[in-house]
Design a protein around this motif. Structure first.
Motif, PDB file in Angstrom:
ATOM      1  N   LYS A 155       1.008  -1.147   0.161  1.00  0.00           N
ATOM      2  CA  LYS A 155      -0.015  -0.127   0.143  1.00  0.00           C
ATOM      3  C   LYS A 155       0.808   1.237  -0.022  1.00  0.00           C
ATOM      4  N   THR A 156       1.820   1.420   1.075  1.00  0.00           N
ATOM      5  CA  THR A 156       2.674   2.401   0.992  1.00  0.00           C
ATOM      6  C   THR A 156       3.455   2.815  -0.315  1.00  0.00           C
ATOM      7  N   SER A 157       3.839   1.541  -0.921  1.00  0.00           N
ATOM      8  CA  SER A 157       4.722   1.598  -2.022  1.00  0.00           C
ATOM      9  C   SER A 157       4.019   2.159  -2.958  1.00  0.00           C
ATOM     10  N   PRO A 165       2.367  10.927   5.007  1.00  0.00           N
ATOM     11  CA  PRO A 165       2.949   9.783   5.123  1.00  0.00           C
ATOM     12  C   PRO A 165       2.576   8.937   6.453  1.00  0.00           C
ATOM     13  N   GLN A 166       2.901   7.890   6.340  1.00  0.00           N
ATOM     14  CA  GLN A 166       2.617   6.920   7.394  1.00  0.00           C
ATOM     15  C   GLN A 166       3.134   7.386   8.957  1.00  0.00           C
ATOM     16  N   SER A 167       4.386   7.492   8.824  1.00  0.00           N
ATOM     17  CA  SER A 167       5.056   8.280  10.037  1.00  0.00           C
ATOM     18  C   SER A 167       5.454   9.619   9.770  1.00  0.00           C
ATOM     19  N   LEU A 215      -3.749   9.987   1.992  1.00  0.00           N
ATOM     20  CA  LEU A 215      -3.502   9.886   3.549  1.00  0.00           C
ATOM     21  C   LEU A 215      -3.158   8.285   3.800  1.00  0.00           C
ATOM     22  N   ASP A 216      -1.795   8.235   4.580  1.00  0.00           N
ATOM     23  CA  ASP A 216      -1.501   6.785   4.528  1.00  0.00           C
ATOM     24  C   ASP A 216      -1.758   6.348   5.946  1.00  0.00           C
ATOM     25  N   ASP A 217      -2.711   5.646   6.180  1.00  0.00           N
ATOM     26  CA  ASP A 217      -3.207   5.277   7.552  1.00  0.00           C
ATOM     27  C   ASP A 217      -3.126   6.415   8.630  1.00  0.00           C
TER      28      ASP A 217
HETATM   29 MG    MG Z   1       2.431   1.122   4.790  1.00  0.00          MG
END
Ligand code: MG
Ligand code: CTP
Length: 240
Positions: free
Chosen positions: A47-49, A88-90, A168-170
């Motif tokens: 997903k992030t990729s 990003p996720q973080s 939006l990543d998580d």
């Molecule tokens: Mg991810």
């Protein structure tokens, strides 16, 4: 204004540089201008990729990604990234004030715009409780914010630029249901195409369509009802 933010993945495959494993295989789907697409899939499914390929943090190994019918490689990186709000996720905050962190990437942001974005991102109230409110220093030497607070500052940073595409990543994982619901509602007033990765089916169901990926492949795309009928993996996720 003509709605923009049409995204096409055209047979996209991706292998991280210096590795051999195929992280995305032959991914194809489109997202309509203004559509809200939820992306779900187990951890490590890609997903992030997939997200990172859109602003060209990495380039696809094969295939092509188009935004408004133009390959992303035809845009200057600056123009491409200016049209995308990527949370990003973080998310990282830099050393500076809360206001500076929200305004980052937008020249001449007014205080009013900063507060407006913070309110929509559901972080305004928490900021007002800090010692120096919007002038509070954050980042390496500043106050420590929770993961969820950083996520929401990062969302405000994306919203203030009124992007054509919001990703939006998580980003709502740390939010309670009421706050998340308010955030999703506030986001509806932005005319952007929205992609959101989420672990929660309840969040995914609020999107127009859901993209289910597994081991780098698109298993299904459609509404909640469509996926319930077409995908046994989706059925399993929903009932688990
Ligand atoms: Mg991810
Ligand atoms: N990967 C990699 N090199 C990286 C990042 C990721 O080789 N720099 C690999 C991971 O090991 C994983 C695959 O790429 O096998 C997909 O990773 P990712 O896109 O991060 O998966 P997500 O679906 O985002 O997983 P999560 O839900 O845990 O965020």
């Amino acid at each position: 204004r003509v709605k923009q933010g049409f995204i096409t993945f055209d047979h996209v495959s991706f292998i991280y540089p210096g590795t051999t494993k195929s992280v995305l295989s032959n991914v194809r789907f489109s997202v309509n201008p203004g559509e809200r697409l939820a992306v779900i899939g187990s951890t490590g499914s890609g997903k992030t990729s997939l997200f990172q390929l859109i602003p060209r943090l990495y380039d696809a190994t094969e295939g092509e990604i188009r935004i408004d019918h133009r390959p992303t490689t035809d845009y200057t990186l600056d123009n491409l990234r200016r049209s995308i709000g990527y949370v990003p996720q973080s998310p990282l905050l830099f050393t500076g004030t809360v206001a500076e962190n929200i305004a980052w990437g937008k020249e001449h942001a007014s205080t009013k715009e900063i507060i407006h974005a913070a309110k929509d991102a559901q972080i305004h109230d928490a900021i007002m409780e800090l010692d120096n409110q919007y002038q509070t220093k954050v980042g390496q030497k500043g106050v420590n914010l929770s993961g969820g607070q950083k996520q929401r500052i990062s969302i405000a940073r994306a919203l203030i630029r009124n992007p054509k595409i919001l990703m939006l990543d998580d980003s709502t994982s740390a939010l309670d249901l009421t706050t998340e619901s308010k955030l999703l509602h506030a986001m509806e007033s932005y005319e952007c195409t929205t992609l959101l990765i989420t672990q929660k089916i309840s969040t995914a169901m609020r999107a127009d369509r859901i993209l289910l990926i597994d081991e780098g492949k698109v298993l299904a795309i459609g509404t909640h009802e469509e996926l319930l009928h077409s995908s046994s993996l989706y059925q399993r996720i929903v009932t688990s």
